[in-house]
Enzyme design. Structure first.
Site, PDB file in Angstrom:
ATOM      1  N   SER A  60       0.831  -1.196   0.000  1.00 42.71           N
ATOM      2  CA  SER A  60       0.000   0.000   0.000  1.00 42.71           C
ATOM      3  C   SER A  60       0.876   1.260   0.000  1.00 42.71           C
ATOM      4  O   SER A  60       1.729   1.409  -0.864  1.00 42.71           O
ATOM      5  CB  SER A  60      -0.954  -0.042   1.207  1.00 42.71           C
ATOM      6  OG  SER A  60      -1.991   0.889   1.059  1.00 42.71           O
ATOM      7  N   ASP A  85      -0.338  -4.697  -3.702  1.00 45.02           N
ATOM      8  CA  ASP A  85      -1.668  -4.083  -3.779  1.00 45.02           C
ATOM      9  C   ASP A  85      -1.671  -2.564  -3.684  1.00 45.02           C
ATOM     10  O   ASP A  85      -2.418  -1.984  -2.887  1.00 45.02           O
ATOM     11  CB  ASP A  85      -2.611  -4.685  -2.727  1.00 45.02           C
ATOM     12  CG  ASP A  85      -4.048  -4.750  -3.253  1.00 45.02           C
ATOM     13  OD1 ASP A  85      -4.240  -5.187  -4.393  1.00 45.02           O
ATOM     14  OD2 ASP A  85      -4.985  -4.359  -2.527  1.00 45.02           O
ATOM     15  N   HIS A 254      -7.354  -6.055   1.032  1.00 43.99           N
ATOM     16  CA  HIS A 254      -6.249  -5.155   0.691  1.00 43.99           C
ATOM     17  C   HIS A 254      -4.953  -5.569   1.404  1.00 43.99           C
ATOM     18  O   HIS A 254      -3.865  -5.435   0.855  1.00 43.99           O
ATOM     19  CB  HIS A 254      -6.643  -3.719   1.056  1.00 43.99           C
ATOM     20  CG  HIS A 254      -5.566  -2.714   0.826  1.00 43.99           C
ATOM     21  ND1 HIS A 254      -4.884  -2.606  -0.375  1.00 43.99           N
ATOM     22  CD2 HIS A 254      -5.040  -1.759   1.643  1.00 43.99           C
ATOM     23  CE1 HIS A 254      -3.989  -1.629  -0.285  1.00 43.99           C
ATOM     24  NE2 HIS A 254      -4.063  -1.109   0.930  1.00 43.99           N
TER      25      HIS A 254
END
Length: 286
Positions: A60, A85, A254
């Site tokens: 992230s 991700d 996520h």
């Protein structure tokens, strides 16, 4: 631990500024440039002028910082880059609703266990074992004040004579206030370590231009995604041209590396062995 069980390697877990126990002069400076420089300085402090071959991995926002670090050549011994991700297009779209998301989160938790429970029930993390590890770093104990708001620490002077029953009542009130104060401390003793809403001015800098930076990094690259729908135009073209390896890990949220640590470790281990960064451990069956 899972990666180290598969391949010969050493793992350094980075404690980014304002995210853990590390103290810095300006903890509010969370720009991509500053945090990328921090990573270079930590590696230099660990290994001096001759660092070992390094593969940098980030998830992230951490993935964005990994790309900025690699692109700025802060790690001269960099071998490979793995981003988990995070895709520029999806991230930029998500920023519009980020403040609403942050407002919807609880501001305090009664205990660390309460925070872990929330992270799993809300779907932030789907792996309870992982949540027990990671949530401890995302929250911190609230600073306890000496008294509740509106409760004075001293009793007004100048009243010399008081009735005995008034004194008893006052003592009772003081005792009740003290108990209430302690109850408040007990009830909300954990809060978020980073006030993300205050970092909004840096969000654009973390993600804008990320796809182009990722594609131009001159080392082998791996992109791990929770869903193929997260690819933006630049990365779709780059993937078709074979500029990086992509792997989709379905049934993950996520927090891919937390939800499926074994699968992420397998993907990383296979990638690193294929590029001859390291070797599988003896006895490990790929």
């Amino acid at each position: 631990a899972v990666i180290c069980s598969r391949i010969n390697c050493r793992v350094v877990a980075m404690d980014l500024r304002a995210h853990g126990d590390t103290k810095v002069k300006n903890p509010e400076d969370l720009s991509a440039d500053t945090m990328a420089k921090d990573i270079g300085k930590v590696v230099e402090a660990l290994y001096g002028e001759n660092p070992p071959p390094i593969m940098i991995i980030g998830h992230s926002m951490g993935g964005a910082i990994a790309v900025h670090t690699a692109s700025a050549n802060h790690l001269p011994s960099l071998l490979g880059l793995c981003v988990i991700d995070v895709v520029e297009g999806t991230a930029m779209d998500a920023l519009n609703s980020m403040q609403n998301f942050l407002r919807s989160r609880p501001k305090t938790f009664k205990s660390l266990e309460n925070a872990i429970e929330w992270s799993v029930k809300s779907g932030q993390i789907r792996n309870i074992e992982s949540a027990r590890v990671s949530m401890g770093g995302q929250v911190k104990k609230c600073e306890e004040s000496t008294s509740s708001p509106g409760v004075s620490n001293s009793i007004g002077e100048g009243i010399i004579e008081e009735e005995e029953d008034e004194e008893a009542e006052e003592e009772s009130n003081k005792k009740r206030m003290k108990e209430d104060d302690q109850e408040i401390k007990k009830e909300s003793i954990f809060t978020w370590r980073v006030e993300l809403s205050k970092t909004e001015k840096y969000w654009d800098g973390w993600f804008r231009g990320l796809s182009a930076l990722f594609l131009t990094c001159p080392v082998p690259k791996l992109l791990l995604l929770a869903g193929v729908d997260r690819l933006d135009k630049d990365l779709t073209i780059g993937q078709m041209q074979g500029k990086f390896q992509m792997q989709v890990l379905p049934q993950c949220g996520h927090a891919v590396h937390e939800d499926a640590p074994e699968k992420v470790a397998d993907a990383l281990a296979t990638f690193m062995v294929r590029h001859k960064f390291t070797e599988f451990k003896e006895g490990y069956l790929c």
